[in-house]
Design a protein around this motif. Structure first.
Motif, PDB file in Angstrom:
ATOM      1  N   ASN A  47     -22.587 -22.311   5.299  1.00 26.74           N
ATOM      2  CA  ASN A  47     -21.295 -21.629   5.394  1.00 26.74           C
ATOM      3  C   ASN A  47     -21.362 -20.217   4.814  1.00 26.74           C
ATOM      4  OD1 ASN A  47     -19.446 -23.332   6.793  1.00 26.74           O
ATOM      5  ND2 ASN A  47     -19.416 -24.720   5.036  1.00 26.74           N
ATOM      6  N   LYS A  48     -22.167 -20.033   3.776  1.00 27.13           N
ATOM      7  CA  LYS A  48     -22.364 -18.685   3.232  1.00 27.13           C
ATOM      8  C   LYS A  48     -23.010 -17.783   4.275  1.00 27.13           C
ATOM      9  CE  LYS A  48     -22.919 -19.986  -1.655  1.00 27.13           C
ATOM     10  NZ  LYS A  48     -23.891 -20.054  -2.785  1.00 27.13           N
ATOM     11  N   LEU A  49     -24.008 -18.315   4.985  1.00 27.72           N
ATOM     12  CA  LEU A  49     -24.689 -17.532   6.016  1.00 27.72           C
ATOM     13  C   LEU A  49     -23.742 -17.170   7.159  1.00 27.72           C
ATOM     14  CD1 LEU A  49     -28.040 -19.508   6.039  1.00 27.72           C
ATOM     15  CD2 LEU A  49     -27.834 -17.068   5.545  1.00 27.72           C
ATOM     16  N   ILE A  50     -22.910 -18.129   7.562  1.00 25.66           N
ATOM     17  CA  ILE A  50     -21.952 -17.859   8.640  1.00 25.66           C
ATOM     18  C   ILE A  50     -20.966 -16.777   8.218  1.00 25.66           C
ATOM     19  CG2 ILE A  50     -20.022 -18.871   9.930  1.00 25.66           C
ATOM     20  CD1 ILE A  50     -21.632 -21.483  10.032  1.00 25.66           C
ATOM     21  N   SER A  51     -20.536 -16.819   6.950  1.00 23.32           N
ATOM     22  CA  SER A  51     -19.601 -15.794   6.460  1.00 23.32           C
ATOM     23  C   SER A  51     -20.232 -14.402   6.468  1.00 23.32           C
ATOM     24  CB  SER A  51     -19.135 -16.149   5.047  1.00 23.32           C
ATOM     25  OG  SER A  51     -20.207 -16.026   4.112  1.00 23.32           O
ATOM     26  N   LYS A  52     -21.570 -14.358   6.483  1.00 26.21           N
ATOM     27  CA  LYS A  52     -22.282 -13.074   6.522  1.00 26.21           C
ATOM     28  C   LYS A  52     -22.653 -12.673   7.949  1.00 26.21           C
ATOM     29  CE  LYS A  52     -24.248 -13.661   1.892  1.00 26.21           C
ATOM     30  NZ  LYS A  52     -25.493 -13.825   1.104  1.00 26.21           N
ATOM     31  N   GLY A  53     -22.160 -13.454   8.933  1.00 27.03           N
ATOM     32  CA  GLY A  53     -22.386 -13.075  10.317  1.00 27.03           C
ATOM     33  C   GLY A  53     -23.477 -13.825  11.034  1.00 27.03           C
ATOM     34  N   GLU A  54     -24.134 -14.772  10.358  1.00 27.52           N
ATOM     35  CA  GLU A  54     -25.174 -15.570  11.017  1.00 27.52           C
ATOM     36  C   GLU A  54     -24.502 -16.607  11.926  1.00 27.52           C
ATOM     37  OE1 GLU A  54     -28.395 -15.598  11.145  1.00 27.52           O
ATOM     38  OE2 GLU A  54     -28.870 -13.993   9.728  1.00 27.52           O
ATOM     39  N   THR A  55     -24.812 -16.598  13.197  1.00 19.30           N
ATOM     40  CA  THR A  55     -24.157 -17.515  14.142  1.00 19.30           C
ATOM     41  C   THR A  55     -25.155 -18.180  15.084  1.00 19.30           C
ATOM     42  OG1 THR A  55     -23.771 -15.666  15.651  1.00 19.30           O
ATOM     43  CG2 THR A  55     -21.988 -16.228  14.112  1.00 19.30           C
ATOM     44  N   SER A  56     -26.352 -18.400  14.632  1.00 19.53           N
ATOM     45  CA  SER A  56     -27.358 -19.010  15.512  1.00 19.53           C
ATOM     46  C   SER A  56     -26.979 -20.462  15.816  1.00 19.53           C
ATOM     47  CB  SER A  56     -28.735 -18.968  14.849  1.00 19.53           C
ATOM     48  OG  SER A  56     -28.814 -19.885  13.786  1.00 19.53           O
ATOM     49  N   LEU A  57     -27.391 -20.941  16.997  1.00 19.90           N
ATOM     50  CA  LEU A  57     -27.107 -22.322  17.381  1.00 19.90           C
ATOM     51  C   LEU A  57     -27.763 -23.308  16.426  1.00 19.90           C
ATOM     52  CD1 LEU A  57     -27.439 -22.210  21.289  1.00 19.90           C
ATOM     53  CD2 LEU A  57     -25.382 -22.026  19.874  1.00 19.90           C
ATOM     54  N   ASP A  58     -28.936 -22.955  15.910  1.00 18.27           N
ATOM     55  CA  ASP A  58     -29.631 -23.855  14.992  1.00 18.27           C
ATOM     56  C   ASP A  58     -28.817 -24.091  13.731  1.00 18.27           C
ATOM     57  OD1 ASP A  58     -32.147 -25.342  14.395  1.00 18.27           O
ATOM     58  OD2 ASP A  58     -32.169 -23.974  12.676  1.00 18.27           O
ATOM     59  N   ILE A  59     -28.158 -23.061  13.223  1.00 16.28           N
ATOM     60  CA  ILE A  59     -27.312 -23.214  12.037  1.00 16.28           C
ATOM     61  C   ILE A  59     -26.154 -24.161  12.337  1.00 16.28           C
ATOM     62  CG2 ILE A  59     -25.620 -22.014  10.584  1.00 16.28           C
ATOM     63  CD1 ILE A  59     -27.530 -19.712  10.347  1.00 16.28           C
ATOM     64  N   TYR A  60     -25.501 -23.964  13.507  1.00 17.13           N
ATOM     65  CA  TYR A  60     -24.365 -24.823  13.842  1.00 17.13           C
ATOM     66  C   TYR A  60     -24.811 -26.263  14.101  1.00 17.13           C
ATOM     67  CZ  TYR A  60     -21.050 -20.982  13.961  1.00 17.13           C
ATOM     68  OH  TYR A  60     -20.232 -19.948  13.594  1.00 17.13           O
ATOM     69  N   LYS A  61     -26.022 -26.451  14.636  1.00 16.97           N
ATOM     70  CA  LYS A  61     -26.540 -27.811  14.815  1.00 16.97           C
ATOM     71  C   LYS A  61     -26.679 -28.517  13.466  1.00 16.97           C
ATOM     72  CE  LYS A  61     -29.258 -27.234  19.077  1.00 16.97           C
ATOM     73  NZ  LYS A  61     -30.624 -27.238  19.670  1.00 16.97           N
ATOM     74  N   LYS A  62     -27.341 -27.839  12.538  1.00 21.40           N
ATOM     75  CA  LYS A  62     -27.617 -28.465  11.241  1.00 21.40           C
ATOM     76  C   LYS A  62     -26.354 -28.603  10.410  1.00 21.40           C
ATOM     77  CE  LYS A  62     -32.451 -27.036  11.200  1.00 21.40           C
ATOM     78  NZ  LYS A  62     -33.448 -26.088  10.677  1.00 21.40           N
ATOM     79  N   LEU A  63     -25.487 -27.598  10.460  1.00 22.95           N
ATOM     80  CA  LEU A  63     -24.227 -27.695   9.726  1.00 22.95           C
ATOM     81  C   LEU A  63     -23.368 -28.816  10.306  1.00 22.95           C
ATOM     82  CD1 LEU A  63     -22.286 -26.648   7.583  1.00 22.95           C
ATOM     83  CD2 LEU A  63     -21.473 -24.945   9.241  1.00 22.95           C
ATOM     84  N   GLY A  64     -23.324 -28.921  11.640  1.00 23.55           N
ATOM     85  CA  GLY A  64     -22.580 -30.007  12.276  1.00 23.55           C
ATOM     86  C   GLY A  64     -23.127 -31.367  11.878  1.00 23.55           C
ATOM     87  N   ASP A  65     -24.460 -31.500  11.859  1.00 17.33           N
ATOM     88  CA  ASP A  65     -25.070 -32.773  11.468  1.00 17.33           C
ATOM     89  C   ASP A  65     -24.791 -33.112  10.006  1.00 17.33           C
ATOM     90  OD1 ASP A  65     -26.038 -33.135  13.985  1.00 17.33           O
ATOM     91  OD2 ASP A  65     -28.107 -32.590  13.530  1.00 17.33           O
ATOM     92  N   ALA A  66     -24.814 -32.095   9.150  1.00 18.04           N
ATOM     93  CA  ALA A  66     -24.530 -32.333   7.731  1.00 18.04           C
ATOM     94  C   ALA A  66     -23.101 -32.845   7.554  1.00 18.04           C
ATOM     95  CB  ALA A  66     -24.747 -31.050   6.927  1.00 18.04           C
ATOM     96  N   TYR A  67     -22.154 -32.245   8.280  1.00 24.03           N
ATOM     97  CA  TYR A  67     -20.776 -32.743   8.246  1.00 24.03           C
ATOM     98  C   TYR A  67     -20.694 -34.144   8.849  1.00 24.03           C
ATOM     99  CZ  TYR A  67     -18.582 -28.270   6.903  1.00 24.03           C
ATOM    100  OH  TYR A  67     -18.173 -27.145   6.228  1.00 24.03           O
TER     101      TYR A  67
END
Length: 643
Positions: A47-67
């Motif tokens: 979430n810190k990375l997303i707040s800094k503008g990181e929007t890669s699909l890999d981040i959303y995959k892993k963040l989604g899985d963590a949730y």
């Protein structure tokens, strides 16, 4: 003063490069946390990375899985929505499935079904897809509640996670993350919650009172959960992290896998804690449960041969305490999703949690009768399941009550234990007794109805028109109807009540005049004129004087190679209900084993013990009877199932 624009550009470039390096390190740390299953910490970093503008699909995959793995399905859905392509067909199929699951948990069933239809187009061989296509009307069926349940949140729940209850004597043993001060409960990085230990609660009047830690000698500074006790209360199987001297023992990826341990009770203390031989440092084995005869252990695992994230397995427990080879229960039960928290009831019904079968969202609780041929997996519906995670169900079928865990809204903690009471849904049906040869009615025939699940016995008499009336429970309950009348061989018929309130056909019991009738449903004991089958007192060992009669049965089956029989063993009521059921099961299996030893194919014989549930006279618990009267109930039956 003028500042050279080249210098400014170089300065900004250095800042950008420094920032990029920092974000690269932060992403590497977030990925490390995710890969070691420290999901709570990984969520913060992503979430810190997303707040800094990181929007890669890999981040959303892993963040989604963590949730997703922390049951935060609302936030998981938000992440997965960013992975779904406008045309759907180019989307990652696994994330289509997860997205559909999270949509269900948020009540968006129409959109979830659209996603699942696309998932089926991409992954037609996937069991989750095929099971969805087979039950496209699943939601309507789940809303059409066929069984009524009353759920109550236990008073013994805490503000933390409480789940995985098990029966132990007159108490419940369960897993909890509450901090009792007995051990320093470190915070687990998976979900930012304290570690789990075993606790206990006892029923006092209508409430469950928390009693404290279950066993100090079993609780450590790692996770302990999911217990299964033998009926004598002297052996326990339980789940614990792979550990040594109370500390985590990680695998090559830094993960401490789950293992099943066994302990025995000696002088009031649990000792001889040993891990089971099929545990492994590289995969998890967890959530044990014993069948009624305690010769099989069911559990969840991601060991080699697993179809999905975790499957249900079974392993034989040998008479010397050793184990056979674990067997996967197969694709009827297991899917590419999560199947976990198995429980085996006294009727050999398997209850388990799954997100691979069509459900309301998250983990739902399903069941299947393992003794019923061609049985299918059924959802326990809205009476038990919710849109969130529902799991770790245990049930006492004879009392129509049980317990489950859920993270549904308005609970006390992140997971709570609920008591549920199952109300009977009944239907009145009529039956008829007739003479098979003449098709005329038989009045005043004694009709007996046995309910296999609750061992209920109802006796009635056919009226002057040959009719009788009784009530049966819905859905999918097995009944055995018998009719007796002078001059006739006994008539027997089995029925299963349907899945819903559809019409039940009239039960017609056909009596045959021939005393040597061997129709389907008849008892070979009458035809072969068998005496009682004798066993040593309180033993399942056959006595020698029983051999001649059993040889008659074996010879009949060898002469009639298409006949299949059910060996039924019955006891009197002089011991406890539980003991008699256990003993009769052993005797039935011992009888069947003898017939096999005489050359009868094992596939043609099943053995089932009824204990004292089908008494032939008044001699139930608390009724004084002579030994001769009790002896009437000590019997074996050899019912012809098919010819």
């Amino acid at each position: 003063m003028k500042i050279d624009k080249t210098i400014i550009g170089l300065f900004l470039l250095v800042i950008a490069q420094f920032s990029a390096v920092a974000q690269t390190k932060q992403l590497a740390e977030a990925d490390r946390l995710f890969n070691t299953k420290a999901y709570a910490l990984a969520i913060k970093e992503y979430n810190k990375l997303i707040s800094k503008g990181e929007t890669s699909l890999d981040i959303y995959k892993k963040l989604g899985d963590a949730y997703y793995l922390n049951a935060n399905y609302k936030e998981a859905a938000n992440c997965y929505s960013k992975l779904v392509m406008p045309d759907l067909k180019n989307s990652d199929s696994e994330y289509l499935f997860k997205y559909a699951q999270t949509l269900r948990s948020n009540g968006n069933y129409d959109q979830a079904d659209k996603i699942m239809l696309q998932f089926n187009k991409i992954k037609q061989q996937d069991l989750r897809a095929s099971k969805f296509i087979e039950k496209l009307d699943y939601l309507e069926n789940l809303k059409n509640i066929k069984q009524k349940y009353t759920l109550t949140n236990l008073e013994s729940n805490s503000a933390e996670s409480d789940f995985a209850p098990s029966f132990y004597k007159d108490s419940l043993v369960f897993s909890s993350a509450r901090d009792t001060g007995f051990l320093v409960n470190n915070i687990h990085e998976w979900n930012n919650r304290p570690f789990l230990n075993l606790h206990t609660a006892k029923k006092d009047s209508l409430k469950f009172i928390y009693l404290g830690n279950f066993a100090k000698e079993l609780n450590t500074k790692t996770h302990e959960s999911s217990t299964a006790f033998t009926k004598d209360g002297k052996t326990v199987y339980f789940t614990r992290n792979n550990s040594e001297n109370g500390k985590f023992s990680p695998d090559k990826n830094g993960l401490s896998r789950l293992k099943i341990y066994r302990a025995t009770l000696e002088n009031g203390k649990w000792t001889n804690v040993t891990e089971l031989p099929f545990n492994n440092d590289e995969y998890s084995v967890a959530n044990p449960t014993l069948n009624y005869t305690e010769d099989k252990l069911y559990f969840a695992s991601d060991m080699p041969g697993t179809l999905g994230a975790s499957d249900i397995f079974v392993v034989a427990i040998n008479s010397d305490g050793s184990f056979g080879e674990p067997q996967n229960l197969g694709a009827t039960i297991n899917t590419e999703g999560r199947e976990t928290f198995p429980f085996i009831s006294e009727s050999e019904t398997l209850y388990f949690a799954s997100d691979g079968h069509p459900g309301l969202g998250g983990l739902d609780i399903f069941y299947i009768n393992l003794q019923q041929e061609n049985a299918e997996v059924l959802n326990m519906e809205k009476g038990v399941n919710s849109r969130q995670d529902d799991f770790s169900l245990i049930i006492n079928e004879s009392k129509n009550e049980g317990f489950l865990a859920s993270n549904r809204p308005k609970g006390k903690g992140s997971d709570d234990i609920y008591r549920f009471v199952r109300e009977s849904v009944t239907k009145v049906i009529k039956g008829k007794v007739i003479d098979k040869e003449t098709n005329t009615i038989v009045a005043n025939a004694m009709v007996t109805i046995y309910d296999y699940e609750n061992n209920n016995l109802v006796e009635t008499v056919s009226d002057e028109n040959g009719f009788f009336t009784t009530e049966v429970n819905l859905p999918e309950k097995k009944y055995r109807f018998t009719a007796k009348s002078d001059g006739y061989a006994d008539a027997v018929k089995y029925i299963y009540t349907p899945k819903n309130n559809t019409k039940i056909e009239k039960v017609v019991l056909e009596l045959e005049n021939s005393k040597e009738a061997t129709a389907v449903g008849s008892d070979l004991s009458n035809y072969l004129k068998l005496k009682s089958i004798y066993f040593d007192t309180n033993s399942s060992y056959l006595r020698v004087e029983s051999y001649p009669d059993l040889d008659k049965v074996a010879n009949y089956m060898l002469e009639n190679p298409t006949v299949v029989i059910e060996v039924g063993s019955h006891t009197d009521s002089t011991e406890s209900d539980t003991y008699n059921l256990w003993l009769s099961n052993r005797r039935a299996k011992s009888t069947a084993k003898y017939l096999v030893s005489k050359g009868v194919d094992q596939s043609r014989i099943t053995g089932i013990g009824f204990g004292e549930s089908q008494l032939l006279n008044k001699c139930k618990n608390g009724v004084k009877c002579s030994n001769e009267e009790h002896a009437v109930n000590r019997r074996s039956e050899f019912i012809i199932i098919t010819k």
